[in-house]
Design a protein around this motif. Sequence first.
Motif, short mmCIF file in Angstrom:
data_model
loop_
_atom_site.label_atom_id
_atom_site.label_comp_id
_atom_site.label_asym_id
_atom_site.label_seq_id
_atom_site.Cartn_x
_atom_site.Cartn_y
_atom_site.Cartn_z
N SER A 197 19.70 12.56 21.23
CA SER A 197 20.12 13.62 22.03
C SER A 197 19.91 13.23 23.59
CB SER A 197 19.40 14.83 21.62
OG SER A 197 18.11 14.68 21.70
N LEU A 198 20.47 13.80 24.33
CA LEU A 198 20.42 13.59 25.81
C LEU A 198 19.29 13.99 26.51
CD1 LEU A 198 24.36 13.17 26.93
CD2 LEU A 198 22.66 11.45 26.25
N ALA A 199 18.48 13.39 27.22
CA ALA A 199 17.46 13.99 27.94
C ALA A 199 18.05 14.43 29.15
CB ALA A 199 16.28 12.77 28.08
N GLU A 200 17.36 15.19 29.89
CA GLU A 200 17.75 15.49 31.47
C GLU A 200 18.21 14.41 32.17
OE1 GLU A 200 18.76 17.82 34.77
OE2 GLU A 200 18.13 18.44 32.69
N GLY A 201 19.16 14.74 32.83
CA GLY A 201 19.81 13.39 33.58
C GLY A 201 20.43 12.29 33.12
N GLU A 202 20.71 12.25 31.70
CA GLU A 202 21.36 11.29 30.92
C GLU A 202 22.83 11.19 31.02
OE1 GLU A 202 17.50 9.11 28.64
OE2 GLU A 202 18.94 10.34 27.67
N TRP A 203 23.44 10.34 30.53
CA TRP A 203 24.89 10.49 30.53
C TRP A 203 25.05 9.71 29.23
CZ3 TRP A 203 28.16 12.97 34.11
CH2 TRP A 203 27.69 13.29 34.98
N LYS A 204 26.21 10.07 28.56
CA LYS A 204 26.62 9.29 27.20
C LYS A 204 28.30 9.11 27.50
CE LYS A 204 26.69 10.84 23.15
NZ LYS A 204 26.23 11.00 21.63
N LEU A 205 28.77 7.81 27.34
CA LEU A 205 30.33 7.69 27.10
C LEU A 205 30.64 7.38 25.84
CD1 LEU A 205 32.90 7.12 28.63
CD2 LEU A 205 32.22 4.68 28.98
N SER A 206 31.28 8.24 25.20
CA SER A 206 31.92 7.92 23.80
C SER A 206 33.44 7.94 23.47
CB SER A 206 30.86 8.92 22.89
OG SER A 206 31.38 10.11 23.11
N TYR A 207 33.84 7.00 22.60
CA TYR A 207 35.15 6.95 22.16
C TYR A 207 35.41 6.28 20.96
CZ TYR A 207 34.94 2.77 24.67
OH TYR A 207 34.62 1.53 24.97
N SER A 208 36.31 6.56 20.10
CA SER A 208 36.32 6.17 18.70
C SER A 208 37.12 4.52 18.64
CB SER A 208 37.29 6.93 17.86
OG SER A 208 38.78 6.97 18.45
N SER A 209 36.76 3.83 17.55
CA SER A 209 37.37 2.49 17.64
C SER A 209 38.91 2.72 17.36
CB SER A 209 36.75 1.81 16.31
OG SER A 209 36.68 2.33 15.27
N ASN A 210 39.62 1.40 17.43
CA ASN A 210 40.85 1.28 17.15
C ASN A 210 41.13 -0.16 16.87
OD1 ASN A 210 43.53 1.46 17.36
ND2 ASN A 210 43.60 1.24 19.81
N GLY A 211 41.40 -0.20 15.49
CA GLY A 211 41.37 -1.55 14.85
C GLY A 211 40.28 -2.55 15.15
#
Length: 313
Positions: free
Chosen positions: A2-16
């Motif tokens: 889980s994200l803490a204060e001030g953190e960022w998370k970039l997410s996306y699914s795979s493709n092949g």
Amino acid sequence: MSLAEGEWKLSYSSNGVHPGAAFTFGTIRTGYYLTDAFEITYGDIDTGDTPMPRADGVRFGQDWKSAATITFEVGVDAVDDAPTQHGRHGANLDRLSVMGQVWDAEALRLRFATPAVLSTVQGGRARRFYGRPRKWAPAASKLTRQGYTPVACTFVCQDDTAYDEVEQVARIDIQPPPHPGLVGPLTTPLTMTGRSKGVVQGDRIVGGTKPTWPVITIYGPITQPACEVVDWWKVNLDLTLDVGEHVVIDPRPWARTVLRNGNASVAGLLYRGSPRLEDLRLPVGRQDFVLRGTDATGTAYMTVAWRDAYSHL
């Protein structure tokens, strides 16, 4: 994690063969911390103004807003990853390679209209943006050999809206549950006690500060289904769903689809009187969702899912 204060998370699914991502940054514990405050730059307005013919001033038209851009200055830090200068240099290059791979986002670049999700926690509030990573530029630095490299990078949003990380989901049955009525023994005079819940069947609260996009899923058996947001709009479909079938109306800018059973487009079966998909937004406040249609079994239902929307974090 889980994200803490001030953190960022970039997410996306795979493709092949191209991998997906779930990349966390922003604080020291991640090894990719912000060296300066992030900046959200809101796009310019594309105005529809036209000069008044043979007169002073302009006639205001429809105005359109471009997307927002989020800019980060990130310190990629591997100083504590190895005891030697040679080891720190190699560890830093490894970290840069990881971040560069994530920001390159080849799994997204080869797919039409598919956004990544950029999540964050700011002021204790979990928010997300939809868009794509763009610029990624590690600076030429003598500190790289010591395990540290500054990087500038940007994320271009789909729009200028921050969405709540928590998705709200309301289930609406075509047949409301039976009311228990009065239970005896009764005595006169009859009185009502206790406080009303203040929420009727199907009534939901849409939070945030601006209208948001719903994702409507209708499950059969039902003929000519319709989803109505009372006093606002109603979207109708000229089709029949059997038991086990469903249709998803997704008006979000990166989707704009009406799919039967997840693969067949039935957008052409929308009634002419239905709003355009780009107009299917939920107003802020208390809303009443109603499922309409013909179902002899009384078992059809729909779900309406949305994320509260904000004009800023």
